[in-house]
Design an enzyme around this catalytic site. Structure first.
Site, PDB file in Angstrom:
ATOM      1  N   THR A  27       0.713  -1.153   0.516  1.00  0.00           N
ATOM      2  CA  THR A  27       0.489  -0.138   0.179  1.00  0.00           C
ATOM      3  C   THR A  27       0.727   1.156   0.468  1.00  0.00           C
ATOM      4  O   THR A  27       2.204   1.492   1.050  1.00  0.00           O
ATOM      5  CB  THR A  27      -0.583   0.079   1.413  1.00  0.00           C
ATOM      6  OG1 THR A  27      -0.507   0.109   2.231  1.00  0.00           O
ATOM      7  CG2 THR A  27      -1.813  -0.504   1.621  1.00  0.00           C
ATOM      8  N   ALA A  58       3.064  -0.898   4.514  1.00  0.00           N
ATOM      9  CA  ALA A  58       2.483   0.535   4.502  1.00  0.00           C
ATOM     10  C   ALA A  58       3.490   1.516   4.936  1.00  0.00           C
ATOM     11  O   ALA A  58       4.760   0.946   5.240  1.00  0.00           O
ATOM     12  CB  ALA A  58       1.421   0.047   5.795  1.00  0.00           C
ATOM     13  N   VAL A  84       7.742  -2.077   6.531  1.00  0.00           N
ATOM     14  CA  VAL A  84       7.746  -0.739   6.741  1.00  0.00           C
ATOM     15  C   VAL A  84       8.321   0.164   4.584  1.00  0.00           C
ATOM     16  O   VAL A  84       9.632   0.006   5.487  1.00  0.00           O
ATOM     17  CB  VAL A  84       8.233   0.339   7.691  1.00  0.00           C
ATOM     18  CG1 VAL A  84       7.638   1.976   7.877  1.00  0.00           C
ATOM     19  CG2 VAL A  84       7.025  -0.487   9.184  1.00  0.00           C
ATOM     20  N   LYS A  85       7.544   1.322   4.409  1.00  0.00           N
ATOM     21  CA  LYS A  85       7.875   1.929   3.299  1.00  0.00           C
ATOM     22  C   LYS A  85       8.051   3.250   3.867  1.00  0.00           C
ATOM     23  O   LYS A  85       7.903   3.850   4.669  1.00  0.00           O
ATOM     24  CB  LYS A  85       7.048   1.789   2.513  1.00  0.00           C
ATOM     25  CG  LYS A  85       6.020   0.250   1.987  1.00  0.00           C
ATOM     26  CD  LYS A  85       4.677   0.483   0.910  1.00  0.00           C
ATOM     27  CE  LYS A  85       5.766   1.622  -0.452  1.00  0.00           C
ATOM     28  NZ  LYS A  85       3.851   1.798  -1.248  1.00  0.00           N
ATOM     29  N   ILE A  86       9.629   3.419   3.246  1.00  0.00           N
ATOM     30  CA  ILE A  86      10.169   4.808   3.943  1.00  0.00           C
ATOM     31  C   ILE A  86      10.613   5.107   2.716  1.00  0.00           C
ATOM     32  O   ILE A  86      11.598   4.392   2.146  1.00  0.00           O
ATOM     33  CB  ILE A  86      11.182   4.693   4.563  1.00  0.00           C
ATOM     34  CG1 ILE A  86      11.269   3.521   5.965  1.00  0.00           C
ATOM     35  CG2 ILE A  86      11.947   5.923   5.124  1.00  0.00           C
ATOM     36  CD1 ILE A  86      10.284   4.290   7.349  1.00  0.00           C
TER      37      ILE A  86
END
Length: 220
Positions: A27, A58, A84-86
């Site tokens: 997402t 996310a 976790v998307k950074i």
């Protein structure tokens, strides 16, 4: 090879998870916002839809490293095992390094160049997500960028994976896989195009017609 859906549509994930060999769901803030369901409500539902073996991704919203780390911890507590998307900015790289030490897996996102992706991998990102079609839209060559990034990771950061994103056609996704990508994420329309060739239905209808003409039935 890992196949993901790029969506927050829980009903579609449930439907396609029955059909496709999915590794999970990715997402981003725009996808979550389009669904108009708060992130803390939709993420558990998506996790349930992909099942215990599926991986969920996310993204953080903060622009500074400390804020990214704090949001990443909240996401990790809410959905154990989440990646976790950074965004791969200067602050994003700092956050990826800190989260690596915390044991929280990350994906470096918004990657528009091979050098940017390599830095994310060297900082400790488990996945790196190059934006294929968006690079093309800016006059670049998205597939070539992915090829370069894949080669760089194989040589210098083999523990990281390219998770190619931003596709408009199945051909783009296949070209990334041919370049050696270990993971891709597809929007719903592209995922369905992979099975939606009209010639397939025509072939099946011909089989049924021939069988019915010979045996008066459509079963064995």
């Amino acid at each position: 090879m890992e196949l993901y859906l790029d969506t927050a549509n829980v009903a579609e994930v449930e439907r396609l998870a029955r059909i496709y060999p999915l590794a999970g769901v990715t997402t981003n803030p725009s996808i979550i916002a389009a669904g108009k369901v708060p992130v803390w409500d939709v993420l558990p539902r998506l996790q349930k839809a992909v099942g215990p073996e599926g991986t969920l991704f996310a993204q953080t919203m903060s622009r500074d490293a400390q804020g990214m780390v704090e949001e990443a911890k909240r996401l990790s507590n809410a959905v154990p095992g989440i990646v976790v998307k950074i965004p791969v900015t200067a602050e994003g790289l700092a956050a990826i390094k800190l989260l690596k030490k915390e044991g929280i897996p990350t994906l470096g996102t918004a990657v528009y160049s091979a050098s940017q992706g390599l830095l994310a991998a060297l900082a400790g990102a488990k996945y790196v997500a190059p934006y294929v079609n968006r690079v093309d839209a800016q006059g670049g060559d998205g597939i070539r960028m992915v090829q370069e990034l894949q080669s760089l990771l194989e040589m210098h950061a083999p523990e990281s994976k390219v998770l190619a994103a931003s596709f408009k056609t199945p051909r783009q996704a296949l070209d990334c896989l041919l370049a050696g990508c270990e993971a891709i994420t597809l929007p719903l329309d592209v995922a369905q195009q992979m099975l939606g060739t009209p010639a397939v239905e025509s072939a099946i209808e011909k089989f049924e017609q021939d069988w019915n003409n010979a045996f008066g039935a459509l079963n064995l």
